[in-house]
Design an enzyme around this catalytic site. Structure first.
Site, mmCIF file in Angstrom:
data_model
loop_
_atom_site.group_PDB
_atom_site.id
_atom_site.type_symbol
_atom_site.label_atom_id
_atom_site.label_comp_id
_atom_site.label_asym_id
_atom_site.label_seq_id
_atom_site.Cartn_x
_atom_site.Cartn_y
_atom_site.Cartn_z
ATOM 1 N N SER A 228 0.841 -1.192 0.000
ATOM 2 C CA SER A 228 0.000 0.000 0.000
ATOM 3 C C SER A 228 0.884 1.254 0.000
ATOM 4 O O SER A 228 1.717 1.420 -0.889
ATOM 5 C CB SER A 228 -0.956 -0.046 1.194
ATOM 6 O OG SER A 228 -1.984 0.886 1.072
ATOM 7 N N ASP A 455 -8.757 -4.256 -6.227
ATOM 8 C CA ASP A 455 -8.253 -3.688 -4.977
ATOM 9 C C ASP A 455 -9.067 -2.437 -4.636
ATOM 10 O O ASP A 455 -9.177 -1.533 -5.456
ATOM 11 C CB ASP A 455 -6.775 -3.322 -5.149
ATOM 12 C CG ASP A 455 -6.088 -2.972 -3.842
ATOM 13 O OD1 ASP A 455 -6.672 -2.200 -3.053
ATOM 14 O OD2 ASP A 455 -4.970 -3.445 -3.616
ATOM 15 N N HIS A 483 -7.171 -6.027 -0.782
ATOM 16 C CA HIS A 483 -6.070 -5.061 -0.846
ATOM 17 C C HIS A 483 -4.742 -5.782 -0.670
ATOM 18 O O HIS A 483 -4.516 -6.431 0.351
ATOM 19 C CB HIS A 483 -6.266 -4.015 0.252
ATOM 20 C CG HIS A 483 -5.252 -2.925 0.240
ATOM 21 N ND1 HIS A 483 -4.711 -2.402 -0.915
ATOM 22 C CD2 HIS A 483 -4.669 -2.240 1.266
ATOM 23 C CE1 HIS A 483 -3.856 -1.444 -0.599
ATOM 24 N NE2 HIS A 483 -3.803 -1.336 0.716
#
Length: 514
Positions: A228, A455, A483
């Protein structure tokens, strides 16, 4: 099925109640054809003691084979000899196998604001494949301003409770004024409680700290897995220090070339995509609390639930009641991982019957609010980094109003809330130091960028864009939900990444996994 705090940290805090503003940075890499300036030479000399420091390792509290230490770094890299210092918490678990050691493997779970040390000690240091842990010292450092590294603080716990319950879908001028006032109070609290550090928690500075740690650990190059926001941190490092890149995995990638408004709007669409996947699964079940007809019906029913909670918050088993803002956060938190869908269905069913405890639990997990009412610093560090990294998405409520149609087109369910959430950096007490632009990292060793097609927090288009920007990147695609991709059940993804980390050979260009 419970969503563990470890799981949410691993995914990173891409959505927050105070906005997602992730952006680019100015490369600090100098051209090898030009001699260094006098000022640069003086700076390098002042940095030398930091690069030569020795870490004093000790057993971490709780043991389990982890060691802890403190790394010193200059507060201001532009004035390393007179601007003060920050102390950064570091942890490692040394190699557990007898094979040839490949060096250190640094990990970061994202955020910004996620604790890398918590991620290492609760997951990566024990849950990464044994063949990886047998060849690498597993290492983590909480970035400056985060968790154990001189954490940014902004509000008292009671003030934070009030902040998370602020109406983020204002329907009248008075509600807009209250929302603006909450952002202003939050910003003033950060300035008062965090001091000079608030102006020195940018991603560029965190990336420079990573290079210090690399050198102090004795590694010639940096090996790294970032998820991320951790992908932006890793890409920033590669752009600053391309010749020091070892094996970099950037999983759930951000696009550093986008403006903050575009990032927020793209992510709004990403959550809509994730909700659509959840709704398709839900409506096939007789017990679905959003109906059994189609996605459109599910979308209408969730919107209607949010509207009812906006007007009339429901009990949640404690002094707080569940209103629209906390309910929205709870739903979005569960959309990070398809494994949380059963829990989300149960929580929504309870909320429709007047019991908000299930969605409140999800929101509290996301905000890292403990059972005693205390908050970790995730939601303070997050805007502190984001508001430095990019100019604000919006500067006035009028700017938000002009963009509402575009956000609601991206997501009829979440668009309004996420548009207003992007206003917070307009009131930040420190001016941004970063700008949005592509990161190239020319001269770096092969880098692997990983993107998941559905995602919610980092849309797949961002991974494609980052892979096209980085000169040596290969894109690895996971055709799935949730994710990030590594360690989430795809043997194809895990094998490709493990092979790269062990041999340096990236997967073939265009490789797709399910």
């Amino acid at each position: 099925m419970d969503i563990s705090r470890r799981t949410l940290r691993a995914f990173g805090a891409a959505f927050t109640g105070v906005a997602l503003l992730l952006g680019g940075c100015t490369s600090g890499a100098s051209s090898p054809r030009k001699p260094p300036s006098t000022k640069a030479s003086v700076r390098a000399a002042a940095l030398a003691p930091y690069y030569r420091q020795k870490l004093s390792w000790r057993e971490c509290r709780g043991g389990a084979g982890f060691e802890c230490a403190t790394l010193k770094a200059p507060l201001d890299y532009a004035r390393p000899d007179g601007g003060g210092e920050v102390k950064l918490a570091v942890s490692r678990k040394k190699v557990t196998g007898s094979g040839k050691r490949l060096g250190s493997l640094m990990v970061n779970p994202g955020g910004p604001g996620g604790s890398a040390i918590d991620y290492l000690q609760s997951y990566a240091g024990i849950g990464y494949p044994a063949r990886i842990r047998a060849r690498y010292d597993m290492v983590a450092m909480d970035p400056r301003g985060v968790a154990a590294s001189q954490p940014i603080t902004c509000l008292s716990d009671k003030q934070m409770d009030a902040f998370t319950q602020t109406d983020q879908t204002p329907d009248a001028p008075a509600e807009t004024r209250r929302l603006v006032a909450s952002y202003q109070k939050f910003a003033r609290g950060c300035a008062a409680r965090s001091g000079r550090l608030l102006g020195h928690v940018s991603t560029v500075e965190a990336a420079r700290d990573m290079d210090l740690l690399r050198a102090v650990l004795g590694d010639r190059k940096l090996n790294y897995v970032g998820a991320s926001y951790g992908t932006f941190l890793g890409a920033t490092y590669a752009d600053l220090f391309p010749r020091r890149v070892g094996r970099l995995v950037l999983d759930g990638a951000l696009d550093p070339a986008l403006s903050s408004e575009r990032i927020n709007r793209d992510q709004t669409a990403g959550f809509e995509t994730a909700f659509t996947a959840f709704a398709k699964d839900c409506v096939r079940r007789a017990s679905c609390p959003l109906g059994t007809r189609d996605v459109a019906q599910a979308r209408r029913r969730l919107s209607a639930l949010f509207a009812r909670l906006d007007a009339h918050p429901v009990p949640a088993g404690e002094s707080r009641r569940l209103g629209e803002s906390l309910a929205t956060t709870g739903v979005l938190a569960a959309l990070y991982d398809e494994g949380a869908w059963p829990q989300l269905r149960t929580a929504l069913r309870s909320a429709t019957r007047g019991d908000g405890s299930g969605l409140l639990t999800l929101a509290d997990l996301y905000y890292e609010r403990g059972a005693d009412g205390s908050y970790a610093n995730l939601m303070y560090a997050n805007p502190a980094v984001n508001c430095l990294d990019l100019p604000p998405a919006f500067r006035t409520p009028a700017d938000v109003s002009k963009s509402l149609a575009a956000f609601q087109k991206a997501s009829p369910v979440f668009g309004k809330a996420l548009a207003w959430a992007a206003l917070n950096c307009a009131y930040w007490p420190v001016r941004p130091t970063g700008t949005a632009h592509p990161l190239r990292a020319k001269g770096a060793a092969p880098i692997v960028v990983v993107g998941t097609t559905r995602d919610p927090a980092t849309p797949y288009t961002w991974a494609r864009s980052l892979a096209s920007q980085l000169a040596s990147a290969t894109l690895l695609t996971y055709d799935g939900d949730g994710h990030t991709a590594y360690g989430r059940g795809s043997t194809c993804i895990d094998t490709a990444i493990d092979t790269y980390l062990l041999t340096g050979t990236p997967p073939p260009s265009g490789k797709r996994c399910t």
